[in-house]
Design an enzyme around this catalytic site. Structure first.
Site, PDB file in Angstrom:
ATOM      1  N   LYS A  83      55.392 115.020  32.748  1.00  0.00           N
ATOM      2  CA  LYS A  83      54.636 114.037  33.532  1.00  0.00           C
ATOM      3  C   LYS A  83      53.875 114.769  34.633  1.00  0.00           C
ATOM      4  O   LYS A  83      54.470 115.519  35.421  1.00  0.00           O
ATOM      5  CB  LYS A  83      55.616 113.035  34.135  1.00  0.00           C
TER       6      LYS A  83
HETATM    7  C1  E4P Z   1      56.110 105.193  36.108  1.00  0.00           C
HETATM    8  O1  E4P Z   1      56.304 106.074  35.296  1.00  0.00           O
HETATM    9  C2  E4P Z   1      56.708 105.156  37.437  1.00  0.00           C
HETATM   10  O2  E4P Z   1      57.943 105.824  37.377  1.00  0.00           O
HETATM   11  C3  E4P Z   1      57.021 103.765  37.945  1.00  0.00           C
HETATM   12  O3  E4P Z   1      56.651 102.776  37.020  1.00  0.00           O
HETATM   13  C4  E4P Z   1      56.592 103.512  39.336  1.00  0.00           C
HETATM   14  O4  E4P Z   1      56.936 102.193  39.694  1.00  0.00           O
HETATM   15  P1  E4P Z   1      56.976 101.689  41.214  1.00  0.00           P
HETATM   16  O5  E4P Z   1      55.579 101.461  41.676  1.00  0.00           O
HETATM   17  O6  E4P Z   1      57.773 100.425  41.156  1.00  0.00           O
HETATM   18  O7  E4P Z   1      57.673 102.780  42.007  1.00  0.00           O
END
Ligand code: E4P
Length: 217
Positions: A83
């Site tokens: 990622k």
């Molecule tokens: C995506 O891969 C992220 O880990 C996640 O969806 C972020 O979500 P949040 O905005 O609730 O922290």
């Protein structure tokens, strides 16, 4: 639509995985912090449990260092999706990883223009953050719709991984649009089972059943 679970909580992943609800997992530095676990250890444990892609995020900000970190994360298991953030350096690292056959999830996407770049850089997944756009009074679901249209226009193969999901409605809207994947916290996935009329109907059935005086077993 594929279901990824957005957590590094192994017990929560196991509960959903045992029901066949988990097609993959996404983690991020905040979720690793929340788990209180070592990133390499917890990610390995998740990869051993789940056969689909498990996103593990780099924390370097320069492409060269992202590549070093990403290659280390990719060694954890064959189902790691590296990622990277949607920055120019992240796109540079994405291209390098994709060229070597690694799955890449380009995260922190907040515009259709960014999503086009992720596809051009060979991302396996792009993660538009719905909830964080809603938080600043923009329409996160509309962004998913825009990216779907653009990707379909050009037959881009990058999968739309709708992220930052805060409620059940986000998931159904993404399903209607045709997002390839949603990643949601375990509690939101479990909340999909809830309906006030289900509770009310069940309550009535149980009351009536008690009045029959019968038993099934
Ligand atoms: C995506 O891969 C992220 O880990 C996640 O969806 C972020 O979500 P949040 O905005 O609730 O922290």
């Amino acid at each position: 639509m594929k279901f990824f679970v957005d957590t590094a909580d192994v017990a929560a992943i196991k509960e959903l995985n045992d029901l066949g609800m988990v097609d993959g997992v996404t983690t991020n530095p905040s979720l690793i912090l929340k788990s209180g676990r070592d990133i390499l250890e917890v990610t390995k444990e998740i990869c051993d449990m789940v056969s689909g892609p498990v996103s593990a995020e780099v924390v370097a900000t320069e492409a060269k260092d992202m590549i070093t970190e990403g290659l280390k994360l990719a060694k954890i298991a064959s189902n790691i999706a590296i990622k990277v953030p949607l920055t120019w350096d992240g796109l540079t690292a994405c291209k390098a990883f994709a060229s070597e056959g690694h799955m890449v999830n380009v995260t922190l996407c907040f515009s259709a223009a960014q999503a086009i770049l992720a596809a051009k850089a060979g991302a396996s997944f792009v993660s538009p953050f719905i909830g964080r756009l809603d938080d600043i009074n923009l329409d996160g679901v509309e962004l998913i719709d825009d990216i779907r249209t653009i990707y379909d226009n050009y037959d881009y193969k990058t999968e739309i991984l709708a992220a930052s999901i805060r409620n059940v409605n986000h998931i159904t809207e993404c399903a209607k649009i045709g997002a390839d994947v949603i990643t949601a916290p375990p509690a939101v996935i479990k909340a999909m089972a809830n309906h006030v009329l289900t509770d009310k109907g069940l309550d009535q059935f149980l009351k009536d059943w008690a009045k029959t005086g019968q038993k099934i077993v």
